[in-house]
Every structure is written in C-alpha cells, then in structure tokens.
Design an enzyme around this catalytic site. Sequence first.
Site, PDB file in Angstrom:
ATOM      1  N   LEU A  45      30.989 -35.805   5.575  1.00 13.64           N
ATOM      2  CA  LEU A  45      31.833 -34.947   6.410  1.00 13.64           C
ATOM      3  C   LEU A  45      33.310 -35.263   6.214  1.00 13.64           C
ATOM      4  O   LEU A  45      33.702 -36.421   6.090  1.00 13.64           O
ATOM      5  CB  LEU A  45      31.468 -35.117   7.881  1.00 13.64           C
ATOM      6  N   GLY A  68      27.147 -37.667   5.444  1.00 18.35           N
ATOM      7  CA  GLY A  68      26.725 -36.282   5.308  1.00 18.35           C
ATOM      8  C   GLY A  68      26.201 -35.944   3.924  1.00 18.35           C
ATOM      9  O   GLY A  68      25.363 -35.049   3.767  1.00 18.35           O
ATOM     10  N   ASN A  72      25.845 -44.051   7.053  1.00 21.77           N
ATOM     11  CA  ASN A  72      26.657 -45.207   7.456  1.00 21.77           C
ATOM     12  C   ASN A  72      27.614 -44.887   8.607  1.00 21.77           C
ATOM     13  O   ASN A  72      28.658 -45.512   8.747  1.00 21.77           O
ATOM     14  CB  ASN A  72      27.450 -45.727   6.251  1.00 21.77           C
ATOM     15  N   GLU A  73      27.256 -43.922   9.437  1.00 24.48           N
ATOM     16  CA  GLU A  73      28.147 -43.449  10.496  1.00 24.48           C
ATOM     17  C   GLU A  73      28.609 -44.562  11.432  1.00 24.48           C
ATOM     18  O   GLU A  73      29.750 -44.549  11.910  1.00 24.48           O
ATOM     19  CB  GLU A  73      27.468 -42.338  11.299  1.00 24.48           C
TER      20      GLU A  73
END
Length: 305
Positions: free
Chosen positions: A111, A156, A180-181
């Site tokens: 993202l 994303g 890996n957010e």
Amino acid sequence: MATLLKLFPTCTRAGRLAHLSRKDWAQSRRGTLLPCFPASQRCASTTSYLTVEMDDNTGVAVVTMKSPPVNSLSLDFLTEFSISIEKLEMDRKCRGVILTSGLPKVFSAGLDIMEMYGKSPEHCAEFWRAVQEMWLKLYGSNMITIAAVNGSSPAGGCLMAMACDYRIMADNPKYSIGLNETLLGIVAPFWFKDTMMNTIGFRATELALQLGLLHNAPNALRIGLVDELAPEKEVLSAASTAISKWLAIPDHARQITKSMMRKPTIDRLLSHRDQDINNFVSFITKDSIQKSLQVYMERLKQRKT
C-alpha cells in the site's frame, strides 16, 4: 452456480468503476485498451500502471505492473488494476491471468503510505474501498490466477500474491514476502489475516502477523506461502508452465471448487465491508498512527540519502 463475479459490488471510485453493461463499459473506457487483433494474434492493453497482453491462442493474459519505483498500491493504481481484471473477467476468451512486475527487484511494495498519511477521512475511506475491491476482484476471480513473484513482496504486495491461485517466487536470497504491517505500527485487517490463514494455517499466521515476518524465498516455500521457486530469469516461463496444468482442468469444475473454498472468506468481507472501512479510517487517522507513518517515511528518506 452463480459466478464469483456476481458476488461483488462494483467499486465506487467516482467515474471509474460505476456499474455498467458490457457495451457501456467498453464505450466508457475506449482509448484505454489498444484495439484487439484477430483471434490468432495477441491483444495488447496499456494503462498508466499496467500492461496487459492477452494470448488468444492460450486464453492467458499476462498482467505486468509498471508503477515506478516499487509498484506501490496507490488509489489510481488500484482503480486501474480492478478495471483491468474486470475486463479480463468479462472476456470469454480469457481463462487465466499471470500477474507479475515489470520493475527490477520488486513485485509490489504494498500500500502507498502517501494515500494514508495526512489525508482526510473521506480520502482514506475511498482508498480503503479500492484496496478491498482489488482483493475481491482477484481472490474471487473465476479465472486461473498465477502470481509470478519476481521480486520482494511485502504487506499489500503479499496480499495480492496470496489472492492468486498459485504463487511462483524468484529464488533470490535478497527477496522477501510477508505481511509486515505491525512493523509500521499498523494492524492487518481481518480479511488479510483470513487470506494468510487460508494459505499457511493458524499458527504460522499468528507468528507472522504479530512479528511482522518477512520470509525469504526458501522459507516462504517451506511454510506454503509460495508454491514454487524458480531462477529469477525463469519465473515468468515457470508461471506459463504451471498455468498449463490448470488449463487442463474443465473450467466449470475448477470454478465451482474454487467458489466452495473461497466464498466464506469473501462473504465475510462483503457482510462487514462498510464496518471495515470505518474501522480503517478511525484507526489510520489517529495521531499516534499518523506519527508512526511519519517516522517510517523519514526512515525511507534516510535510506535514499
């Protein structure tokens, strides 16, 4: 059984993904697609962010992402992606899609942070609906979808790859893939989690999401995050070989089976879509989260200097 495509509401990006008939859709997007040649030849399509090459002999389209520098999933990129996938879905000649990157070293970096940092709640809502739409189009596609992961694919980008039926990754120790957010101070939403859990199981997903793990190619293969490794220069040819096995299966049987496997996950998002958008907007606009995004962007700038 109704096709998966009928399960999806169209994206609400104003003027871009309105509900149209096939004829109206083609007329509204005239100029985006290059004219198709006779059936014995290839059809080529080019947008600002994608190149689509359709081989009428095989019924396979190669969708190449080309949004420098790292194929970030911006609002405009996501909109064009959903349009392109829906057009292929409506093309009866198209049976399968190979998704890959035209940029070196990266499949997709995920993202676009700039779509979430310093933006109004309205913009964030529009962006998140486009992210949902990308996943719905890809995860619920009736077509065979193969991800030719020829570079790193965090966050994303990993979601996009997991939404495909089969994943082939370049066997390069420098490349990684994963959600890996948490490393960015962001929480992966439930449908990210569901997609990963359907792919690698509960415990592996629990560890991956809490720790924000990025897996190298051998480890991604070991845990089932990807299905196959190939030399970097042979990823696309390996994808072409792999999709031929899927093409040998009668479409109706494969599509119904795919629907049985994926429909509960799709329905869960569709039933809570607006709530998911509201949750995202409420979370991403918090001062603490905006500060985390700012710190992350400053780190990126330091790496470039």
